[in-house]
Scaffold this motif. Sequence first.
Motif, PDB file in Angstrom:
ATOM      1  N   TRP A   1     114.687 -13.932  57.953  1.00  0.00           N
ATOM      2  CA  TRP A   1     114.023 -12.763  57.361  1.00  0.00           C
ATOM      3  C   TRP A   1     115.063 -11.810  56.767  1.00  0.00           C
ATOM      4  CZ3 TRP A   1     109.569 -14.294  56.439  1.00  0.00           C
ATOM      5  CH2 TRP A   1     108.765 -14.961  57.367  1.00  0.00           C
ATOM      6  N   THR A   2     116.243 -11.753  57.379  1.00  0.00           N
ATOM      7  CA  THR A   2     117.326 -10.934  56.821  1.00  0.00           C
ATOM      8  C   THR A   2     117.778 -11.498  55.476  1.00  0.00           C
ATOM      9  OG1 THR A   2     118.062 -10.344  59.056  1.00  0.00           O
ATOM     10  CG2 THR A   2     119.634 -10.007  57.258  1.00  0.00           C
ATOM     11  N   GLU A   3     117.830 -12.825  55.376  1.00  0.00           N
ATOM     12  CA  GLU A   3     118.170 -13.464  54.106  1.00  0.00           C
ATOM     13  C   GLU A   3     117.107 -13.169  53.049  1.00  0.00           C
ATOM     14  OE1 GLU A   3     118.616 -17.576  54.983  1.00  0.00           O
ATOM     15  OE2 GLU A   3     120.375 -17.283  56.267  1.00  0.00           O
TER      16      GLU A   3
ATOM     17  N   SER B   1     109.362  -9.533  61.872  1.00  0.00           N
ATOM     18  CA  SER B   1     109.619 -10.397  60.722  1.00  0.00           C
ATOM     19  C   SER B   1     109.558  -9.628  59.415  1.00  0.00           C
ATOM     20  CB  SER B   1     108.604 -11.546  60.683  1.00  0.00           C
ATOM     21  OG  SER B   1     107.323 -11.072  60.285  1.00  0.00           O
TER      22      SER B   1
ATOM     23  N   ALA C   1     115.002 -14.945  63.111  1.00  0.00           N
ATOM     24  CA  ALA C   1     115.178 -13.590  62.582  1.00  0.00           C
ATOM     25  C   ALA C   1     116.160 -13.547  61.422  1.00  0.00           C
ATOM     26  CB  ALA C   1     115.633 -12.661  63.701  1.00  0.00           C
ATOM     27  N   GLU C   2     117.216 -14.381  61.475  1.00  0.00           N
ATOM     28  CA  GLU C   2     118.216 -14.339  60.401  1.00  0.00           C
ATOM     29  C   GLU C   2     117.641 -14.758  59.053  1.00  0.00           C
ATOM     30  OE1 GLU C   2     119.089 -18.193  62.807  1.00  0.00           O
ATOM     31  OE2 GLU C   2     118.550 -16.100  63.206  1.00  0.00           O
TER      32      GLU C   2
ATOM     33  N   ASP D   1     115.336 -10.453  52.832  1.00  0.00           N
ATOM     34  CA  ASP D   1     115.596  -9.092  52.367  1.00  0.00           C
ATOM     35  C   ASP D   1     116.669  -9.080  51.280  1.00  0.00           C
ATOM     36  OD1 ASP D   1     113.752  -7.988  54.113  1.00  0.00           O
ATOM     37  OD2 ASP D   1     115.223  -7.617  55.691  1.00  0.00           O
ATOM     38  N   ALA D   2     117.739  -9.840  51.508  1.00  0.00           N
ATOM     39  CA  ALA D   2     118.834  -9.884  50.543  1.00  0.00           C
ATOM     40  C   ALA D   2     118.381 -10.502  49.213  1.00  0.00           C
ATOM     41  CB  ALA D   2     120.008 -10.675  51.126  1.00  0.00           C
TER      42      ALA D   2
ATOM     43  N   ARG E   1     110.616  -2.358  58.235  1.00  0.00           N
ATOM     44  CA  ARG E   1     109.707  -3.291  58.901  1.00  0.00           C
ATOM     45  C   ARG E   1     108.864  -2.566  59.938  1.00  0.00           C
ATOM     46  NH1 ARG E   1     113.633  -8.563  59.961  1.00  0.00           N
ATOM     47  NH2 ARG E   1     114.513  -8.655  57.846  1.00  0.00           N
TER      48      ARG E   1
ATOM     49  N   HIS F   1     107.375  -8.159  53.076  1.00  0.00           N
ATOM     50  CA  HIS F   1     107.887  -9.173  52.161  1.00  0.00           C
ATOM     51  C   HIS F   1     106.820  -9.597  51.155  1.00  0.00           C
ATOM     52  CE1 HIS F   1     111.012 -10.357  55.440  1.00  0.00           C
ATOM     53  NE2 HIS F   1     111.437  -9.359  54.697  1.00  0.00           N
TER      54      HIS F   1
END
Length: 266
Positions: free
Chosen positions: A220-222, A174, A217-218, A224-225, A168, A179
Amino acid sequence: MAATGDPGDGVAVPTEERPGGRHRPPTARLHVQRVRPAYRQVADELRAQIMRGALPAGTRLPAESELTGMFGVSRSTVREALRVLASQHLIETRRGVQGGSFVAAPDPARLVEDVGGALGVLVATPQLGMADLLEARLLLEPAAARLAAQRAAPETVEALRAAAAAPRDPRDPSGFVEHMDFHTTVLMATGNLMITMMGQPVGDVLRTRLNRHVVAAEHWTEVDACHATITEHIARGEAAEAEEAMRSHLLDLRDIYGRPGAWKSD
């Protein structure tokens, strides 16, 4: 004046009575449309010749003085027609002794940019909403993921993995640009330019209209997964799984994007 006509068509055609009971022939009542401006007609004709290949890329158009004679219009009309074609990236003007107006080579990137710009303007009006764009995306991108799984070459898979794992930008925690680049890479992995050209403008609008700071923020982590999962389905050639994973991912995103304040109002 009397009215006559074919009893079967339900339309009364007016006629005028002459002395002695004779009637004049019926007069047709036509809905006349306003004639298109002359410069539009000139532009339309030149565009048609370009599109059917009569004027291939690189062809030098006749000089303005010749075009005025060919079309029977003024030089100002010809210039306006050429401006229209230039605005559509169909011709380009070159300066110098060997200059003039030349048929431009097709450039998909320019077309995508133009469509994205037009969509960006439309979503600020009642005619088109962000929900419309997200719905269209939901129809297009899962099918693209399926095609990518069926067609992706090893180097394409590596490009997808690189896009899914792209670091990032520190200026944008983000990772939204990265993304969107992943989604564009999936579109390109289909090997179908039309699919890429249909989907990329939607992504361009999302880049500029989403208030990224309102998304936790969480989430955006999802994201990524999810991208990693979609990539591995494509890499293994699992078309149905790739399609379903992309659909589930976009439905989750639509819920996030539907929250109050998610979109910029200006």
